[in-house]
Design a protein around this motif. Structure first.
Motif, PDB file in Angstrom:
ATOM      1  N   ILE A  71       6.591   6.958 -19.881  1.00 37.19           N
ATOM      2  CA  ILE A  71       6.467   5.544 -19.285  1.00 37.19           C
ATOM      3  C   ILE A  71       7.729   4.788 -18.735  1.00 37.19           C
ATOM      4  CG2 ILE A  71       5.386   3.185 -20.026  1.00 37.19           C
ATOM      5  CD1 ILE A  71       3.522   4.723 -21.909  1.00 37.19           C
ATOM      6  N   SER A  72       8.603   5.031 -19.555  1.00 40.47           N
ATOM      7  CA  SER A  72       9.845   4.200 -19.236  1.00 40.47           C
ATOM      8  C   SER A  72      10.475   4.926 -17.738  1.00 40.47           C
ATOM      9  CB  SER A  72      11.095   4.686 -20.082  1.00 40.47           C
ATOM     10  OG  SER A  72      10.742   3.920 -21.213  1.00 40.47           O
ATOM     11  N   SER A  73      10.235   6.293 -17.652  1.00 37.92           N
ATOM     12  CA  SER A  73      10.673   6.736 -16.226  1.00 37.92           C
ATOM     13  C   SER A  73       9.893   6.366 -15.105  1.00 37.92           C
ATOM     14  CB  SER A  73      10.764   8.264 -16.249  1.00 37.92           C
ATOM     15  OG  SER A  73      11.431   8.726 -17.393  1.00 37.92           O
ATOM     16  N   MET A  74       8.394   6.110 -15.531  1.00 35.20           N
ATOM     17  CA  MET A  74       7.477   5.711 -14.360  1.00 35.20           C
ATOM     18  C   MET A  74       8.241   4.258 -14.030  1.00 35.20           C
ATOM     19  SD  MET A  74       3.958   6.493 -15.997  1.00 35.20           S
ATOM     20  CE  MET A  74       3.414   8.424 -16.018  1.00 35.20           C
ATOM     21  N   ILE A  75       8.424   3.452 -15.230  1.00 31.41           N
ATOM     22  CA  ILE A  75       8.956   1.905 -14.520  1.00 31.41           C
ATOM     23  C   ILE A  75      10.313   2.305 -13.774  1.00 31.41           C
ATOM     24  CG2 ILE A  75       9.944  -0.042 -15.477  1.00 31.41           C
ATOM     25  CD1 ILE A  75       7.948   0.675 -18.038  1.00 31.41           C
ATOM     26  N   THR A  76      11.095   2.853 -14.303  1.00 29.50           N
ATOM     27  CA  THR A  76      12.468   2.994 -13.658  1.00 29.50           C
ATOM     28  C   THR A  76      12.203   3.672 -12.174  1.00 29.50           C
ATOM     29  OG1 THR A  76      13.334   3.951 -15.616  1.00 29.50           O
ATOM     30  CG2 THR A  76      14.826   4.044 -13.731  1.00 29.50           C
ATOM     31  N   ASN A  77      11.304   4.538 -12.098  1.00 30.54           N
ATOM     32  CA  ASN A  77      11.160   5.163 -10.826  1.00 30.54           C
ATOM     33  C   ASN A  77      10.106   4.229  -9.780  1.00 30.54           C
ATOM     34  OD1 ASN A  77      12.388   7.374 -11.447  1.00 30.54           O
ATOM     35  ND2 ASN A  77      10.793   8.590 -12.087  1.00 30.54           N
ATOM     36  N   GLY A  78       9.830   2.995 -10.046  1.00 32.11           N
ATOM     37  CA  GLY A  78       9.350   2.220  -9.179  1.00 32.11           C
ATOM     38  C   GLY A  78       7.772   1.920  -9.206  1.00 32.11           C
ATOM     39  N   ALA A  79       6.921   2.592 -10.211  1.00 29.87           N
ATOM     40  CA  ALA A  79       5.493   2.397 -10.294  1.00 29.87           C
ATOM     41  C   ALA A  79       5.179   1.042 -10.267  1.00 29.87           C
ATOM     42  CB  ALA A  79       5.024   3.171 -11.473  1.00 29.87           C
ATOM     43  N   LYS A  80       4.091   0.588  -9.567  1.00 28.70           N
ATOM     44  CA  LYS A  80       3.626  -0.694  -9.654  1.00 28.70           C
ATOM     45  C   LYS A  80       2.705  -1.156 -10.658  1.00 28.70           C
ATOM     46  CE  LYS A  80       6.162  -1.849  -6.097  1.00 28.70           C
ATOM     47  NZ  LYS A  80       7.518  -2.601  -6.513  1.00 28.70           N
ATOM     48  N   VAL A  81       1.597   0.039 -10.882  1.00 31.88           N
ATOM     49  CA  VAL A  81       0.967  -0.040 -12.172  1.00 31.88           C
ATOM     50  C   VAL A  81       0.997   1.188 -12.808  1.00 31.88           C
ATOM     51  CG1 VAL A  81      -1.510  -0.281 -12.561  1.00 31.88           C
ATOM     52  CG2 VAL A  81      -0.683  -1.201 -10.410  1.00 31.88           C
ATOM     53  N   ILE A  82       0.852   0.899 -14.167  1.00 38.91           N
ATOM     54  CA  ILE A  82       0.714   2.272 -15.109  1.00 38.91           C
ATOM     55  C   ILE A  82      -0.473   2.010 -15.664  1.00 38.91           C
ATOM     56  CG2 ILE A  82       2.023   3.684 -16.689  1.00 38.91           C
ATOM     57  CD1 ILE A  82       4.640   2.273 -15.940  1.00 38.91           C
ATOM     58  N   VAL A  83      -1.352   3.241 -15.452  1.00 40.09           N
ATOM     59  CA  VAL A  83      -2.390   3.443 -16.374  1.00 40.09           C
ATOM     60  C   VAL A  83      -2.181   4.311 -17.593  1.00 40.09           C
ATOM     61  CG1 VAL A  83      -4.845   4.392 -16.296  1.00 40.09           C
ATOM     62  CG2 VAL A  83      -3.648   3.378 -14.187  1.00 40.09           C
ATOM     63  N   ILE A  84      -2.458   3.746 -18.913  1.00 42.14           N
ATOM     64  CA  ILE A  84      -1.973   4.388 -20.118  1.00 42.14           C
ATOM     65  C   ILE A  84      -3.050   4.923 -21.194  1.00 42.14           C
ATOM     66  CG2 ILE A  84      -0.496   4.251 -22.063  1.00 42.14           C
ATOM     67  CD1 ILE A  84       1.187   2.293 -20.566  1.00 42.14           C
ATOM     68  N   ALA A 116       1.016  -1.159  -0.021  1.00 40.38           N
ATOM     69  CA  ALA A 116       0.020  -0.007   0.107  1.00 40.38           C
ATOM     70  C   ALA A 116       0.764   1.343  -0.071  1.00 40.38           C
ATOM     71  CB  ALA A 116      -0.935  -0.040   1.079  1.00 40.38           C
ATOM     72  N   GLY A 117       0.501   2.332  -0.669  1.00 44.24           N
ATOM     73  CA  GLY A 117       1.393   3.475  -0.749  1.00 44.24           C
ATOM     74  C   GLY A 117       2.311   3.605  -1.805  1.00 44.24           C
ATOM     75  N   SER A 118       2.206   2.512  -2.609  1.00 45.42           N
ATOM     76  CA  SER A 118       3.052   2.657  -3.626  1.00 45.42           C
ATOM     77  C   SER A 118       2.811   3.464  -4.585  1.00 45.42           C
ATOM     78  CB  SER A 118       3.213   1.262  -4.441  1.00 45.42           C
ATOM     79  OG  SER A 118       3.604   0.149  -3.663  1.00 45.42           O
ATOM     80  N   THR A 119       3.808   3.866  -5.753  1.00 50.79           N
ATOM     81  CA  THR A 119       3.670   4.840  -6.620  1.00 50.79           C
ATOM     82  C   THR A 119       2.899   4.182  -7.982  1.00 50.79           C
ATOM     83  OG1 THR A 119       5.438   6.032  -6.290  1.00 50.79           O
ATOM     84  CG2 THR A 119       4.456   6.265  -8.232  1.00 50.79           C
ATOM     85  N   ILE A 120       1.749   4.941  -8.139  1.00 55.03           N
ATOM     86  CA  ILE A 120       1.004   4.373  -9.537  1.00 55.03           C
ATOM     87  C   ILE A 120       1.209   5.588 -10.743  1.00 55.03           C
ATOM     88  CG2 ILE A 120      -1.443   3.918 -10.401  1.00 55.03           C
ATOM     89  CD1 ILE A 120      -0.364   2.115  -8.136  1.00 55.03           C
ATOM     90  N   GLY A 121       1.903   5.038 -11.869  1.00 55.35           N
ATOM     91  CA  GLY A 121       1.988   5.904 -13.123  1.00 55.35           C
ATOM     92  C   GLY A 121       0.512   6.019 -13.835  1.00 55.35           C
ATOM     93  N   VAL A 122       0.399   7.434 -14.341  1.00 59.39           N
ATOM     94  CA  VAL A 122      -0.683   7.665 -14.976  1.00 59.39           C
ATOM     95  C   VAL A 122      -0.106   8.445 -16.350  1.00 59.39           C
ATOM     96  CG1 VAL A 122      -3.174   8.537 -15.537  1.00 59.39           C
ATOM     97  CG2 VAL A 122      -2.299   7.497 -13.194  1.00 59.39           C
ATOM     98  N   ALA A 123       0.016   7.661 -17.427  1.00 59.66           N
ATOM     99  CA  ALA A 123       0.382   8.364 -18.543  1.00 59.66           C
ATOM    100  C   ALA A 123      -0.710   8.887 -19.708  1.00 59.66           C
ATOM    101  CB  ALA A 123       1.425   7.460 -19.299  1.00 59.66           C
ATOM    102  N   LEU A 124      -1.024  10.112 -19.646  1.00 62.91           N
ATOM    103  CA  LEU A 124      -2.185  10.546 -20.620  1.00 62.91           C
ATOM    104  C   LEU A 124      -1.485  11.080 -21.844  1.00 62.91           C
ATOM    105  CD1 LEU A 124      -4.428  12.004 -17.669  1.00 62.91           C
ATOM    106  CD2 LEU A 124      -4.740   9.725 -18.829  1.00 62.91           C
ATOM    107  N   PRO A 125      -2.266  10.990 -22.725  1.00 60.40           N
ATOM    108  CA  PRO A 125      -1.888  11.832 -24.146  1.00 60.40           C
ATOM    109  C   PRO A 125      -2.207  13.114 -24.073  1.00 60.40           C
ATOM    110  CG  PRO A 125      -4.249  10.917 -24.361  1.00 60.40           C
ATOM    111  CD  PRO A 125      -3.958  10.507 -22.832  1.00 60.40           C
ATOM    112  N   ASP A 126      -1.993  14.022 -25.291  1.00 62.24           N
ATOM    113  CA  ASP A 126      -1.991  15.320 -25.379  1.00 62.24           C
ATOM    114  C   ASP A 126      -3.506  15.693 -25.172  1.00 62.24           C
ATOM    115  OD1 ASP A 126      -2.363  13.831 -27.803  1.00 62.24           O
ATOM    116  OD2 ASP A 126      -1.797  15.437 -28.898  1.00 62.24           O
TER     117      ASP A 126
END
Ligand code: BGC
Length: 372
Positions: free
Chosen positions: A96-109, A44-54
């Motif tokens: 997205i690559s940075s989110m992975i490197t920075n330890g996101a556990k889930v990425i919403v794209i 719990a408390g992990s980072t979640i990445g959200v990559a949205l388009p323009d």
């Protein structure tokens, strides 16, 4: 893309039935989405990445804030990023690559170009990062775990039906009706799904002569709007009016979203012609005003807050190592696999049902009420 479209067409009726009855159905076992691989969950408390388009429409702008607030409220750290308007695909890949490197556990794209994320999603899979495709399907990769969206084929069908209803109501003469067709950006997997949904309703009426696409431009390449940019729709409409409508009326236009609908209406007004029946999607503020003023005919309500809430629910299920809710395991073939999906039900909105449709959307309801 074709494969998706065909798969969608084939099962649309079944899916519609399923959606109407059991939108919160939980699937498991053989038909389910998970195979136990998520059982471990993550802290719990992990980072979640959200990559949205323009920000090509208001829904993307709304989604950013809703994700930031909603994820923080659910106890996560939110890393929400938009792809900029230029160099968009490459920038989104980097984000997205940075989110992975920075330890996101889930990425919403929300993909800018759903066909160009294969390398980044392989990287995600290698690191055990789960990927949820948001609103737009991600294609040609096995490394997309879930898809969450409004039922896009149904969006198209509703647009097609609204165009027919609007013509009967407003054209002021019996069929045949002259219409033109617009579709979205070719790099967005949704564009073909919307278009195929609309053509599912319109093609029989073109075939029987009720509708006439006077320009003859009926395929998705001819009707495409690169980048979902208003100026591209406006200039195509300008050209159509000059090439085809100097001596005849245009009765209707299939527009895949509100931004393009308003650009089409701007073009028609500039040419001094009566406004045809124009469809839309997204319930953007300016389009709701236009509908209430009797200009744009229809839009679609795809309440962004519901879609973000559902996505956050899926993230929470992943965090706890629980089975993730899905209600469709057939429609969304991304070319490599059928992506388990959770689909929400879109709602058609015209002037007539606007008050009811926006009963739970205070800012839009206010516009409807102000219009009397
Ligand atoms: C979304 C639409 C939106 C369009 C342009 C699509 O993928 O589903 O709601 O109008 O992108 O931003």
């Amino acid at each position: 893309m074709k494969k998706i479209a065909l798969a969608v067409t084939a099962v649309a009726a079944v899916a519609a039935l399923a959606l109407s009855g059991c939108s919160s159905e939980r699937t498991g076992g053989a038909g389910g989405s998970t195979d136990g691989a998520d059982a471990a969950g993550f802290p719990a408390g992990s980072t979640i990445g959200v990559a949205l388009p323009d920000k090509t429409s208001e829904n993307w702008v709304l989604a950013g804030d809703l994700f930031t607030n909603g994820l923080e409220k659910a106890g996560f750290k939110a890393d929400v990023q938009y792809a900029p308007a230029s160099n968009t695909v490459a920038e989104q890949q980097n984000q997205i690559s940075s989110m992975i490197t920075n330890g996101a556990k889930v990425i919403v794209i929300g993909a800018k170009d759903g066909k160009q994320l294969g390398t980044q999603l392989q990287q995600a899979a290698d690191q055990g990062v789960k990927v949820i495709a948001y609103d737009r399907l991600i294609e040609n990769t096995e490394n997309v775990d879930y898809y969450v969206a409004f039922d896009n084929f149904k969006v198209g069908q509703l647009q097609g039906q609204a165009l027919l209803d609007g013509l009967a109501e407003r054209a002021g003469h019996p069929a045949p009706y002259n219409i033109e067709l617009f579709s979205g950006s070719p790099d967005d997997a949704n564009s073909a799904v919307f278009f195929n949904g609309a053509m599912d309703v319109l093609q029989p009426k073109i075939d029987d002569g009720t509708l006439v696409v006077a320009s003859g431009q009926t395929d998705i390449q001819q009707t495409a709007t690169q980048g979902w940019e208003a100026e591209n729709a406006q200039s195509r409409m300008d050209s159509l009016l000059t090439s085809t409508y100097t001596n005849q009326t245009i009765d209707g236009v299939l527009s895949p979203n509100d931004t393009l609908a308003r650009a089409i209406i701007t073009s028609v007004k500039a040419a001094g012609k009566p406004i045809p029946v124009v469809t839309g999607q997204d319930s953007e503020v300016e389009s709701v005003k236009s509908i209430m003023a009797g200009e744009q005919y229809s839009t679609i309500n795809k309440d962004t807050s519901l879609l973000v809430d559902q996505t956050i629910k899926m993230v929470e299920q992943l965090q706890k190592g629980e089975e993730v809710d899905v209600n469709d395991t057939e429609q969304y073939d991304n070319g490599v696999k059928v992506v388990p999906a959770y689909l929400l039900d879109p709602v058609i909105v015209t002037k007539e049902n606007a008050a009811e449709a926006y009963a739970n959307v205070p800012n839009l309801l206010e516009i409807v009420k102000a219009a009397g």
